[in-house]
Design an enzyme around this catalytic site. Structure first.
Site, short mmCIF file in Angstrom:
data_model
loop_
_atom_site.label_atom_id
_atom_site.label_comp_id
_atom_site.label_asym_id
_atom_site.label_seq_id
_atom_site.Cartn_x
_atom_site.Cartn_y
_atom_site.Cartn_z
N GLU A 1 4.34 2.00 -24.38
CA GLU A 1 4.19 3.19 -25.20
C GLU A 1 3.76 2.89 -26.64
O GLU A 1 4.55 3.02 -27.59
CB GLU A 1 5.49 4.02 -25.18
CG GLU A 1 5.89 4.42 -23.76
CD GLU A 1 7.07 5.38 -23.70
OE1 GLU A 1 7.73 5.59 -24.72
OE2 GLU A 1 7.32 5.93 -22.61
N GLU B 1 6.42 5.78 -15.82
CA GLU B 1 7.71 6.40 -16.14
C GLU B 1 7.62 7.89 -15.92
O GLU B 1 6.64 8.52 -16.33
CB GLU B 1 8.13 6.19 -17.60
CG GLU B 1 8.66 4.84 -17.92
CD GLU B 1 9.11 4.70 -19.38
OE1 GLU B 1 9.49 5.71 -20.01
OE2 GLU B 1 9.06 3.57 -19.88
#
Ligand code: IFM
Length: 440
Positions: free
Chosen positions: A167, A351
């Site tokens: 991320e 995710e």
């Protein structure tokens, strides 16, 4: 669960994901101090000033946790390696206990027939590097490359897949502009530099791993769908701006070797000198593209400084995080990413999941909300596959309830409930539902 494994293409991989600082117990095994330790020790940053010193004690209980993974029938496990556990000062002396730990962990997965999928960095920067400016210092790309060489030199031969950084938006913008994550800066210049350097570090690590002869390397991007609050041009522009700095900057850097024009007014003056020259490193070819997806947000224009917009509350049902449940966003991102960025590369949903205020009742943890969330997001994945998108796997966040960063331990994302006093693990109903799905 309304889905079955057999509803997905042959070879489609199901996994669960975690990260080092959120579960291991950073106080064990000789790990060095990180910027999350100091961030959490600063009043007001983290709920109840909670930290990751013990977390789920996965450092000692990984065998038990991997038994749960195996019993559920997962194919893959996505974990991260802690830089400060391997190199307590970020550079220099290696903590052998740290390397040995990741070695044991890898073998424990393989013994159970689970594919190890590593992320090299999931947010706990060694404090010694933070002291040198951390992600705002261009040298971090080289430091990260050296760490990559050390950790993958030890376990890289047994990894199924690897991504350098989890991320990039959170590592850079959320942590250096919004100030919500360590190091808690609120500074546009620091943010612009961190945004560029995180991609430079990503590309550098890819180069190091290619040099080690590794393959199946990817990037993991967190995406948030953004919608305008109304039909005005100003709101549309606001949503586009958010999409630009949240989503398109990172995908654009890696897959197009370019940053979105819409961001240049705000970020351009603060990017490091000669940033355009780094794209051959940043855009190193990848083998797959990972998308982390949870929610969408809604925006309108504001009079304030760049990025001149503000989020407004959306009308959809929300999770324990206050995040809107919007599975359509996952479908739209898969299609858009394949069409505009990653092409034919396999896409993994690296995710997806929800926080819920789960409680144990009579030895069970009923979490129908999470089962419904997973079902509707798998609907989105199946729709994208049916329309030709190359989605090759889906990872749930998370295997265990864990340390949810600035929100401490009360936001529960796990398929398995963790009692943070006794550390007892209790599979939730969603775990049982996923297990059932994977058996069919
Ligand atoms: O817990 C985080 C994780 O560390 C990164 N992705 C989002 C999760 C939920 O907020």
């Amino acid at each position: 669960m309304k889905h079955k494994r057999s509803d997905f293409p042959e070879g489609f991989q199901f996994g669960a994901a975690t990260s080092a600082y959120q579960i291991e117990g950073h106080g064990f095994g000789g790990a060095g101090e990180t910027h999350w330790d100091t961030f959490a020790a600063t009043p007001g940053n983290v709920v109840r000033a909670e930290h990751g010193q013990r977390a789920c004690d996965h450092y000692h209980r990984y065998e038990e946790d991997f038994d749960l993974l195996q019993a559920a029938g997962f194919d893959c496990y996505r974990f991260s390696t802690s830089w400060a556990r391997v190199l307590p000062e970020g550079r220099g002396t290696v903590n052998q206990q740290g390397l040995d730990y990741y070695d044991r962990l890898t073998d424990a997965l393989l013994e159970r027939g689970i594919k190890p999928c590593a992320t090299l960095y999931h947010w706990e920067l060694p404090s010694a590097l933070s002291d040198l400016g951390g992600w705002t210092n261009r040298d971090i790309a080289g430091w990260f490359g050296d760490f990559t060489e050390i950790i993958m030199g030890r376990i890289g031969d047994r990894m199924h897949s690897v991504a350098p950084i989890n991320e990039p938006w959170c590592v850079s913008f959320l942590s250096h502009f919004v100030g919500a994550h360590a190091p808690g800066l609120r500074d546009i210049r620091a943010a612009a530099r961190a945004m560029h350097h995180v991609l430079l570090a990503h590309g550098t690590a890819i180069g190091v791993m290619r040099g080690l002869g590794m393959d199946n390397l990817g990037g993991v991007f967190n995406l948030e769908w953004s919608d305008p609050a109304d039909d005005s041009e100003a709101s549309h522009h606001a949503a586009e701006m958010y999409d630009g700095y949240y989503n398109r900057f990172f995908l654009g850097g890696v897959f197009k070797k370019a940053y979105p024009e819409i961001l240049m007014e705000g970020l351009g003056p603060h990017l490091p000198q000669n940033w355009q020259d780094d794209f051959d490193i940043i855009g190193a070819p990848l083998d797959w593209c990972g998308l982390n997806y949870y929610t969408r947000s809604v925006h309108r224009a504001s009079q304030g400084p760049w990025p001149h917009h503000q989020a407004v509350e959306g009308p959809l049902p929300k999770t324990q995080m206050g995040w809107e449940i919007y599975p359509e966003g996952l479908y739209k991102f898969i299609m858009r990413t394949a069409r505009e960025y990653s092409g034919d590369l396999p896409i993994f949903i690296t995710e997806n999941g929800m926080a819920n205020a789960d409680v144990i009742s009579g030895g069970r943890v009923p979490d129908p909300e999470r089962i419904a969330y997973i079902e509707t997001h798998l609907d989105a994945v199946r729709q994208a596959i049916a329309e030709g998108a190359p989605v090759a796997g889906y990872f749930l966040w998370s295997l265990l309830d864990n340390y949810e960063w600035a929100l401490g331990y009360e936001k529960r994302f796990g398929l398995v409930h963790v009692d943070f006093d006794t550390l007892q693990r209790t599979p939730k109903d969603s775990y049982l539902a996923v297990k059932d799905m994977l058996a069919k």
